[in-house]
Enzyme design. Structure first.
Site, mmCIF file in Angstrom:
data_model
loop_
_atom_site.group_PDB
_atom_site.id
_atom_site.type_symbol
_atom_site.label_atom_id
_atom_site.label_comp_id
_atom_site.label_asym_id
_atom_site.label_seq_id
_atom_site.Cartn_x
_atom_site.Cartn_y
_atom_site.Cartn_z
ATOM 1 C CB ALA A 11 -0.978 0.112 1.195
ATOM 2 C CD GLU A 60 7.475 5.846 -6.098
ATOM 3 O OE1 GLU A 60 7.896 6.664 -6.771
ATOM 4 O OE2 GLU A 60 7.360 5.731 -4.876
ATOM 5 C CD GLU A 71 2.434 8.572 -4.093
ATOM 6 O OE1 GLU A 71 3.284 7.730 -3.767
ATOM 7 O OE2 GLU A 71 1.473 8.430 -5.050
#
Length: 263
Positions: free
Chosen positions: A61, A111, A131
């Site tokens: 997560a 990522e 983000e």
């Protein structure tokens, strides 16, 4: 390596690296990052392929925000560079890495998946870069590596709008290479890893080390490096053996999809 937060198992030349903070949805904190680094370095010493996966309800997560929220700007910069360094051990290392994805694969989890060479997503996997909605910016390499996979425009969409992408869309975008049924990612990753572990080392070297660099070169420089890599691969003992098998009709021919041509 802390076996409580990262699991590691070597089976048949394949290193299985598991993120093991299921109660935190495998959010990446300092301890998990350090454990991941140790596991990848161990895999580089003893494995021919590695599979990264998540224990519990999801792959990862993302960033552990509880740990992150107290950092000053200089600390955030250094923290981001630490992620880049660890993920680079995967991306630029000698061992091909496969991410087996299920459930949440968001933020730093995406990522990490992008740092792997192949990505397999089961039907439960979903992808996001939240983000932007949290007032921060990606720091684990997404600006370069996720954007290269799906294009800057699609990454902008995900960051600006909070768009969540399902496994089918992720495959269509090129974010993952394989989409499988629920609970099928581990099995598909294992089949792929077995094939990778059996590849000629010099061919793997070219695919992992030369090919990504060629993408950043001019056309003429890229073609020159391709020729050098072709010449180098030809010197390996596996090349003579496998080409000989093919000429002698002992090697398998390329089959049509669905007829034993590969995973």
């Amino acid at each position: 390596m802390d076996a409580r937060i990262i699991t590691y198992e070597l089976r048949d030349r394949i290193a299985w690296i598991g993120l093991n903070r299921p109660q935190k949805r495998n959010a990446i904190n300092e301890a998990l990052l350090a454990g991941l680094e140790a596991a990848v370095l161990q895999a580089r010493r003893e494995a021919r392929a590695m599979v990264l996966f998540g224990h519990g309800p999801c792959f990862c997560a993302g960033l552990d925000l509880a740990e992150h929220r107290s950092r000053e700007a200089a600390e955030v910069f250094q923290h981001s560079r630490a992620w880049h360094a660890v993920f680079s051990l995967i991306r630029r290392g000698p061992v091909p890495a496969i991410a087996a994805l299920h459930g949440a694969t968001v933020g730093g989890g995406l990522e990490l998946a992008a740092a792997c060479h192949l990505r397999v997503a089961d039907a439960t996997a979903f992808f996001a870069l939240p983000e932007g909605s949290r007032g921060i910016y990606v720091g684990g390499g997404a600006s370069v590596h996720v954007a290269r996979l799906i294009g800057a425009a699609r990454m902008m969409d995900m960051m600006l709008t909070g768009r969540v992408v399902d496994a089918a869309t992720a495959e269509r975008w090129g974010l993952v290479q394989y989409q499988v049924a629920e609970s099928g990612a581990i099995g598909q990753a294992e089949a792929l890893a077995a094939r990778l572990a059996d590849m000629a080392p010099l061919t793997v070297l070219g695919v992992l080390q030369a090919l990504p660099r060629i993408q950043d070169m001019s056309e003429e420089d890229g073609l020159f490096v391709e020729s050098l890599m072709a010449a180098l691969a030809q010197t390996g003992p596996e090349a003579a053996e496998r080409l000989g098998d093919f000429v002698a009709k002992r090697g398998a021919k390329v089959a049509e999809p669905g007829e034993g041509g590969g995973p």
